[in-house]
Write a protein that holds these residues in place. Sequence first.
Motif, PDB file in Angstrom:
ATOM      1  N   PHE A   1       0.835  -1.197   0.000  1.00 48.76           N
ATOM      2  CA  PHE A   1       0.000   0.000   0.000  1.00 48.76           C
ATOM      3  C   PHE A   1       0.871   1.248   0.000  1.00 48.76           C
ATOM      4  N   ALA A   2       0.348   2.313  -0.616  1.00 47.64           N
ATOM      5  CA  ALA A   2       1.011   3.616  -0.607  1.00 47.64           C
ATOM      6  C   ALA A   2      -0.044   4.679  -0.363  1.00 47.64           C
ATOM      7  N   ASP A   3       0.345   5.738   0.326  1.00 51.12           N
ATOM      8  CA  ASP A   3      -0.577   6.829   0.605  1.00 51.12           C
ATOM      9  C   ASP A   3      -0.741   7.727  -0.609  1.00 51.12           C
ATOM     10  N   ALA A   4      -1.839   8.490  -0.602  1.00 53.36           N
ATOM     11  CA  ALA A   4      -2.109   9.388  -1.721  1.00 53.36           C
ATOM     12  C   ALA A   4      -1.029  10.457  -1.855  1.00 53.36           C
ATOM     13  N   SER A   5      -0.410  10.821  -0.727  1.00 50.43           N
ATOM     14  CA  SER A   5       0.619  11.862  -0.761  1.00 50.43           C
ATOM     15  C   SER A   5       1.955  11.358  -1.289  1.00 50.43           C
ATOM     16  N   ASP A   6       2.100  10.028  -1.374  1.00 49.74           N
ATOM     17  CA  ASP A   6       3.351   9.466  -1.869  1.00 49.74           C
ATOM     18  C   ASP A   6       3.418   9.570  -3.393  1.00 49.74           C
ATOM     19  N   GLU A   7       4.629   9.590  -3.911  1.00 48.41           N
ATOM     20  CA  GLU A   7       4.804   9.514  -5.352  1.00 48.41           C
ATOM     21  C   GLU A   7       4.350   8.137  -5.826  1.00 48.41           C
ATOM     22  N   VAL A   8       3.613   8.116  -6.923  1.00 48.53           N
ATOM     23  CA  VAL A   8       3.122   6.833  -7.431  1.00 48.53           C
ATOM     24  C   VAL A   8       4.310   5.956  -7.790  1.00 48.53           C
ATOM     25  N   PRO A   9       4.424   4.801  -7.134  1.00 47.33           N
ATOM     26  CA  PRO A   9       5.592   3.955  -7.409  1.00 47.33           C
ATOM     27  C   PRO A   9       5.481   3.297  -8.779  1.00 47.33           C
ATOM     28  N   PRO A  10       6.611   3.056  -9.413  1.00 47.47           N
ATOM     29  CA  PRO A  10       6.574   2.317 -10.687  1.00 47.47           C
ATOM     30  C   PRO A  10       6.166   0.874 -10.423  1.00 47.47           C
ATOM     31  N   VAL A  11       5.701   0.235 -11.455  1.00 46.89           N
ATOM     32  CA  VAL A  11       5.352  -1.175 -11.323  1.00 46.89           C
ATOM     33  C   VAL A  11       6.641  -1.972 -11.157  1.00 46.89           C
ATOM     34  N   VAL A  12       6.722  -2.673 -10.047  1.00 47.35           N
ATOM     35  CA  VAL A  12       7.889  -3.500  -9.751  1.00 47.35           C
ATOM     36  C   VAL A  12       7.426  -4.942  -9.597  1.00 47.35           C
ATOM     37  N   GLY A  13       8.053  -5.843 -10.341  1.00 50.20           N
ATOM     38  CA  GLY A  13       7.673  -7.245 -10.243  1.00 50.20           C
ATOM     39  C   GLY A  13       6.339  -7.511 -10.924  1.00 50.20           C
ATOM     40  N   GLN A  14       5.767  -8.637 -10.590  1.00 49.49           N
ATOM     41  CA  GLN A  14       4.555  -9.103 -11.254  1.00 49.49           C
ATOM     42  C   GLN A  14       3.315  -8.598 -10.503  1.00 49.49           C
ATOM     43  N   VAL A  15       2.886  -7.380 -10.801  1.00 47.56           N
ATOM     44  CA  VAL A  15       1.714  -6.798 -10.137  1.00 47.56           C
ATOM     45  C   VAL A  15       0.463  -7.320 -10.840  1.00 47.56           C
ATOM     46  N   ARG A  16      -0.256  -8.175 -10.152  1.00 49.23           N
ATOM     47  CA  ARG A  16      -1.465  -8.770 -10.729  1.00 49.23           C
ATOM     48  C   ARG A  16      -2.604  -7.762 -10.812  1.00 49.23           C
ATOM     49  N   TRP A  17      -2.730  -6.936  -9.740  1.00 49.90           N
ATOM     50  CA  TRP A  17      -3.850  -5.988  -9.700  1.00 49.90           C
ATOM     51  C   TRP A  17      -3.375  -4.723  -9.007  1.00 49.90           C
ATOM     52  N   ARG A  18      -3.645  -3.583  -9.632  1.00 47.38           N
ATOM     53  CA  ARG A  18      -3.340  -2.287  -9.029  1.00 47.38           C
ATOM     54  C   ARG A  18      -4.625  -1.490  -8.884  1.00 47.38           C
ATOM     55  N   LEU A  19      -4.871  -1.018  -7.656  1.00 47.52           N
ATOM     56  CA  LEU A  19      -5.980  -0.120  -7.369  1.00 47.52           C
ATOM     57  C   LEU A  19      -5.410   1.245  -7.005  1.00 47.52           C
ATOM     58  N   ARG A  20      -6.021   2.294  -7.572  1.00 45.84           N
ATOM     59  CA  ARG A  20      -5.552   3.639  -7.283  1.00 45.84           C
ATOM     60  C   ARG A  20      -6.751   4.557  -7.124  1.00 45.84           C
ATOM     61  N   GLY A  21      -6.700   5.419  -6.110  1.00 39.18           N
ATOM     62  CA  GLY A  21      -7.795   6.347  -5.873  1.00 39.18           C
ATOM     63  C   GLY A  21      -7.359   7.459  -4.951  1.00 39.18           C
ATOM     64  N   PRO A  22      -8.303   8.305  -4.518  1.00 37.65           N
ATOM     65  CA  PRO A  22      -7.952   9.425  -3.638  1.00 37.65           C
ATOM     66  C   PRO A  22      -7.300   8.985  -2.332  1.00 37.65           C
ATOM     67  N   GLY A  23      -7.571   7.737  -1.927  1.00 37.86           N
ATOM     68  CA  GLY A  23      -6.998   7.260  -0.666  1.00 37.86           C
ATOM     69  C   GLY A  23      -5.639   6.622  -0.804  1.00 37.86           C
ATOM     70  N   GLY A  24      -5.106   6.559  -2.014  1.00 39.80           N
ATOM     71  CA  GLY A  24      -3.784   5.981  -2.184  1.00 39.80           C
ATOM     72  C   GLY A  24      -3.756   4.908  -3.251  1.00 39.80           C
ATOM     73  N   LEU A  25      -2.886   3.937  -3.041  1.00 41.13           N
ATOM     74  CA  LEU A  25      -2.637   2.914  -4.048  1.00 41.13           C
ATOM     75  C   LEU A  25      -2.439   1.569  -3.355  1.00 41.13           C
ATOM     76  N   ALA A  26      -2.880   0.506  -4.031  1.00 38.31           N
ATOM     77  CA  ALA A  26      -2.669  -0.854  -3.538  1.00 38.31           C
ATOM     78  C   ALA A  26      -2.209  -1.732  -4.689  1.00 38.31           C
ATOM     79  N   ASP A  27      -1.117  -2.438  -4.483  1.00 42.59           N
ATOM     80  CA  ASP A  27      -0.594  -3.383  -5.466  1.00 42.59           C
ATOM     81  C   ASP A  27      -0.686  -4.797  -4.909  1.00 42.59           C
ATOM     82  N   LEU A  28      -1.195  -5.700  -5.723  1.00 46.48           N
ATOM     83  CA  LEU A  28      -1.296  -7.117  -5.363  1.00 46.48           C
ATOM     84  C   LEU A  28      -0.329  -7.908  -6.231  1.00 46.48           C
ATOM     85  N   ARG A  29       0.557  -8.662  -5.572  1.00 42.83           N
ATOM     86  CA  ARG A  29       1.535  -9.467  -6.288  1.00 42.83           C
ATOM     87  C   ARG A  29       1.410 -10.937  -5.894  1.00 42.83           C
TER      88      ARG A  29
END
Length: 277
Positions: A77-105
Amino acid sequence: MPEGHTLHRVAADLRRRFAGRVVESSSPQGRFAQGAARVDGRVLTDAEAWGKHVLVTFDGLDDVVHVHLGLFGGWAFADASDEVPPVVGQVRWRLRGPGGLADLRGPTACELLSPPQVDALLARLGPDPLRADADPDRAWQRISRSRASIATLLMDQAVVAGVGNVYRAEVLFRHQVPPDRAGRDIGRATWDAIWADLVVLMREGVRTGTIDTVRPEHDPEAMGRPPRDDDHGGEVYVYRRTGRPCHVCGTAVTTEVVGGRNLFWCPRCQSADRLTP
């Protein structure tokens, strides 16, 4: 494999960041591209954990996203204030919204399920100690008729959902139950005590993010011993303490493979001649 408290923390994090908000959904890896496109631009309405499974629902869509991490999956997980991280590794699902970001690997499952498929999934799961709607009697009906060992039964997600290798070993130690005792030889009072303890221990795991099972009188400060040094974190009685002295009786903790996983116990505190009313 993450235990149930971890998935309840994940579901809570998803709700906190995204519930009630429109989300961007993608599958950088491509293996969930069609499902990710179905929920892209929708409002995420809820995320719930059932044992080791997470179900994510979206407004205007009957289908549900089902995630099971398996042995190698994980969320970042990353906060909305963080810089959007690049895709690293095999990200199956990425969710992004006002509350931040979630990557599932690396999950075992990340899929859209229809309502009947969700019902079938939940029907295969035993009660989850972390859910208010859990019925421990359902598990007892399975346990009380089974010749399988209680150590095997506690790891069977069709009997109890969410319990993994750490909680299995620790709760059996805390109640001085021999791990090889057949389910049908466990008394109802003992089962009720085990269930109640799982509820307390796993809720604390949700709160802290670690598994702590040692009673105050056996913690490092009370016993004058060094804290546990282990990448799993938390203070435990027997888990991954093979050959070390039991915190209660001093007997060397032992281990063997049960159900494909290492089981840890104290041969004195959990001796076979102990009664389980």
